[in-house]
Write a protein that holds these residues in place. Structure first.
Motif, PDB file in Angstrom:
ATOM      1  N   GLN A   1      40.354  51.278   9.727  1.00  0.00           N
ATOM      2  CA  GLN A   1      39.860  50.168  10.516  1.00  0.00           C
ATOM      3  C   GLN A   1      39.490  50.641  11.922  1.00  0.00           C
ATOM      4  OE1 GLN A   1      39.327  46.969   9.546  1.00  0.00           O
ATOM      5  NE2 GLN A   1      39.876  47.583   7.479  1.00  0.00           N
ATOM      6  N   VAL A   2      38.543  49.951  12.489  1.00  0.00           N
ATOM      7  CA  VAL A   2      38.111  50.209  13.858  1.00  0.00           C
ATOM      8  C   VAL A   2      38.254  48.916  14.643  1.00  0.00           C
ATOM      9  CG1 VAL A   2      36.176  50.837  15.334  1.00  0.00           C
ATOM     10  CG2 VAL A   2      36.523  52.044  13.168  1.00  0.00           C
ATOM     11  N   GLN A   3      38.824  49.006  15.809  1.00  0.00           N
ATOM     12  CA  GLN A   3      38.962  47.842  16.680  1.00  0.00           C
ATOM     13  C   GLN A   3      38.002  48.011  17.866  1.00  0.00           C
ATOM     14  OE1 GLN A   3      41.996  49.672  15.806  1.00  0.00           O
ATOM     15  NE2 GLN A   3      41.879  48.413  13.959  1.00  0.00           N
ATOM     16  N   LEU A   4      37.369  46.912  18.220  1.00  0.00           N
ATOM     17  CA  LEU A   4      36.408  46.910  19.322  1.00  0.00           C
ATOM     18  C   LEU A   4      36.784  45.830  20.321  1.00  0.00           C
ATOM     19  CD1 LEU A   4      33.150  47.133  17.181  1.00  0.00           C
ATOM     20  CD2 LEU A   4      34.342  49.013  18.286  1.00  0.00           C
ATOM     21  N   VAL A   5      36.812  46.194  21.587  1.00  0.00           N
ATOM     22  CA  VAL A   5      37.150  45.233  22.637  1.00  0.00           C
ATOM     23  C   VAL A   5      36.054  45.276  23.693  1.00  0.00           C
ATOM     24  CG1 VAL A   5      38.804  44.544  24.388  1.00  0.00           C
ATOM     25  CG2 VAL A   5      39.610  45.506  22.207  1.00  0.00           C
ATOM     26  N   GLU A   6      35.379  44.131  23.858  1.00  0.00           N
ATOM     27  CA  GLU A   6      34.305  44.040  24.850  1.00  0.00           C
ATOM     28  C   GLU A   6      34.842  43.504  26.164  1.00  0.00           C
ATOM     29  OE1 GLU A   6      31.911  42.332  21.115  1.00  0.00           O
ATOM     30  OE2 GLU A   6      33.836  41.833  22.037  1.00  0.00           O
ATOM     31  N   SER A   7      34.140  43.844  27.235  1.00  0.00           N
ATOM     32  CA  SER A   7      34.445  43.292  28.549  1.00  0.00           C
ATOM     33  C   SER A   7      33.192  43.377  29.406  1.00  0.00           C
ATOM     34  CB  SER A   7      35.597  44.048  29.203  1.00  0.00           C
ATOM     35  OG  SER A   7      35.256  45.410  29.386  1.00  0.00           O
ATOM     36  N   GLY A   8      33.206  42.634  30.513  1.00  0.00           N
ATOM     37  CA  GLY A   8      32.124  42.741  31.480  1.00  0.00           C
ATOM     38  C   GLY A   8      31.163  41.576  31.531  1.00  0.00           C
ATOM     39  N   GLY A   9      31.327  40.599  30.660  1.00  0.00           N
ATOM     40  CA  GLY A   9      30.440  39.445  30.717  1.00  0.00           C
ATOM     41  C   GLY A   9      30.712  38.598  31.939  1.00  0.00           C
ATOM     42  N   SER A  30      35.005  57.587  11.587  1.00  0.00           N
ATOM     43  CA  SER A  30      34.285  57.094  10.417  1.00  0.00           C
ATOM     44  C   SER A  30      32.966  56.422  10.751  1.00  0.00           C
ATOM     45  CB  SER A  30      35.164  56.104   9.646  1.00  0.00           C
ATOM     46  OG  SER A  30      35.368  54.929  10.403  1.00  0.00           O
ATOM     47  N   ILE A  31      32.678  56.243  12.030  1.00  0.00           N
ATOM     48  CA  ILE A  31      31.460  55.528  12.399  1.00  0.00           C
ATOM     49  C   ILE A  31      30.434  56.489  12.988  1.00  0.00           C
ATOM     50  CG2 ILE A  31      32.641  53.344  12.757  1.00  0.00           C
ATOM     51  CD1 ILE A  31      32.588  53.867  15.741  1.00  0.00           C
ATOM     52  N   ASN A  32      29.154  56.141  12.803  1.00  0.00           N
ATOM     53  CA  ASN A  32      28.061  56.973  13.284  1.00  0.00           C
ATOM     54  C   ASN A  32      27.216  56.310  14.356  1.00  0.00           C
ATOM     55  OD1 ASN A  32      28.538  59.178  11.517  1.00  0.00           O
ATOM     56  ND2 ASN A  32      27.661  57.977   9.849  1.00  0.00           N
ATOM     57  N   ALA A  33      27.391  55.024  14.519  1.00  0.00           N
ATOM     58  CA  ALA A  33      26.569  54.321  15.496  1.00  0.00           C
ATOM     59  C   ALA A  33      27.311  53.107  16.015  1.00  0.00           C
ATOM     60  CB  ALA A  33      25.253  53.883  14.862  1.00  0.00           C
ATOM     61  N   MET A  34      26.965  52.751  17.226  1.00  0.00           N
ATOM     62  CA  MET A  34      27.476  51.506  17.816  1.00  0.00           C
ATOM     63  C   MET A  34      26.307  50.731  18.391  1.00  0.00           C
ATOM     64  SD  MET A  34      31.108  52.642  19.487  1.00  0.00           S
ATOM     65  CE  MET A  34      31.557  50.946  19.879  1.00  0.00           C
ATOM     66  N   GLY A  98      29.307  50.953  13.081  1.00  0.00           N
ATOM     67  CA  GLY A  98      28.988  51.117  11.678  1.00  0.00           C
ATOM     68  C   GLY A  98      28.732  52.553  11.290  1.00  0.00           C
ATOM     69  N   ARG A  99      28.558  52.749   9.989  1.00  0.00           N
ATOM     70  CA  ARG A  99      28.349  54.100   9.468  1.00  0.00           C
ATOM     71  C   ARG A  99      26.890  54.425   9.243  1.00  0.00           C
ATOM     72  NH1 ARG A  99      32.711  53.116   4.831  1.00  0.00           N
ATOM     73  NH2 ARG A  99      31.909  51.021   5.198  1.00  0.00           N
ATOM     74  N   GLY A 100      26.017  53.461   9.489  1.00  0.00           N
ATOM     75  CA  GLY A 100      24.589  53.709   9.350  1.00  0.00           C
ATOM     76  C   GLY A 100      24.156  53.674   7.913  1.00  0.00           C
ATOM     77  N   PRO A 101      22.905  54.175   7.616  1.00  0.00           N
ATOM     78  CA  PRO A 101      22.014  54.821   8.564  1.00  0.00           C
ATOM     79  C   PRO A 101      21.222  53.850   9.441  1.00  0.00           C
ATOM     80  CG  PRO A 101      20.985  54.762   6.418  1.00  0.00           C
ATOM     81  CD  PRO A 101      22.378  54.169   6.244  1.00  0.00           C
TER      82      PRO A 101
END
Length: 122
Positions: A1-9, A30-34, A98-101
């Motif tokens: 699993q991958v956790q993502l935390v946004e900030s700055g809005g 495990s991921i290739n792109a954000m 994600g892992r793409g492509p």
């Protein structure tokens, strides 16, 4: 699993700038792109920008020349620098991994952040 935390809005006047951050943790190998997507009230979620781990970047036509996506590998963080903001940029902005492509569609991404509100006043 991958956790993502946004900030700055936040709230900014038209013509102003904001920088969004997205910190990734977990199985980031495990991921290739954000990417960054946004969703305005009553509208579908739309692609904004993406960056591959190779460094290649992609932008929606509506933000080209105004937004810049970048990454800090050491911090596992992706940024979205937004300049010359317009009222039509108002939306909830989501970070995705994600892992793409493919990188410009929502279906290309496996993990999503909780979203951060960006409001641009006229």
């Amino acid at each position: 699993q991958v956790q993502l935390v946004e900030s700055g809005g936040g709230l900014v006047q038209a013509g102003g700038s904001l920088r969004l951050s997205c910190a990734a943790s977990g199985r980031i190998f495990s991921i290739n792109a954000m990417g960054w997507f946004r969703q305005a009230p009553g509208k579908e979620r739309e692609f904004v920008a993406a960056i591959r781990w190779s460094g290649s970047t992609y932008y929606a036509d509506s933000v080209k020349g105004r937004f810049t996506i970048s990454r800090d590998n050491a911090k596992s963080t992706v940024y979205l620098q937004m300049n010359s903001l317009k009222p039509e940029d108002t939306a909830v902005y989501y970070c995705a991994a994600g892992r793409g492509p493919w990188v410009t569609t929502t279906t290309a991404y496996d993990y999503w952040g909780q979203g951060t509100q960006v409001t641009v006043s006229s």
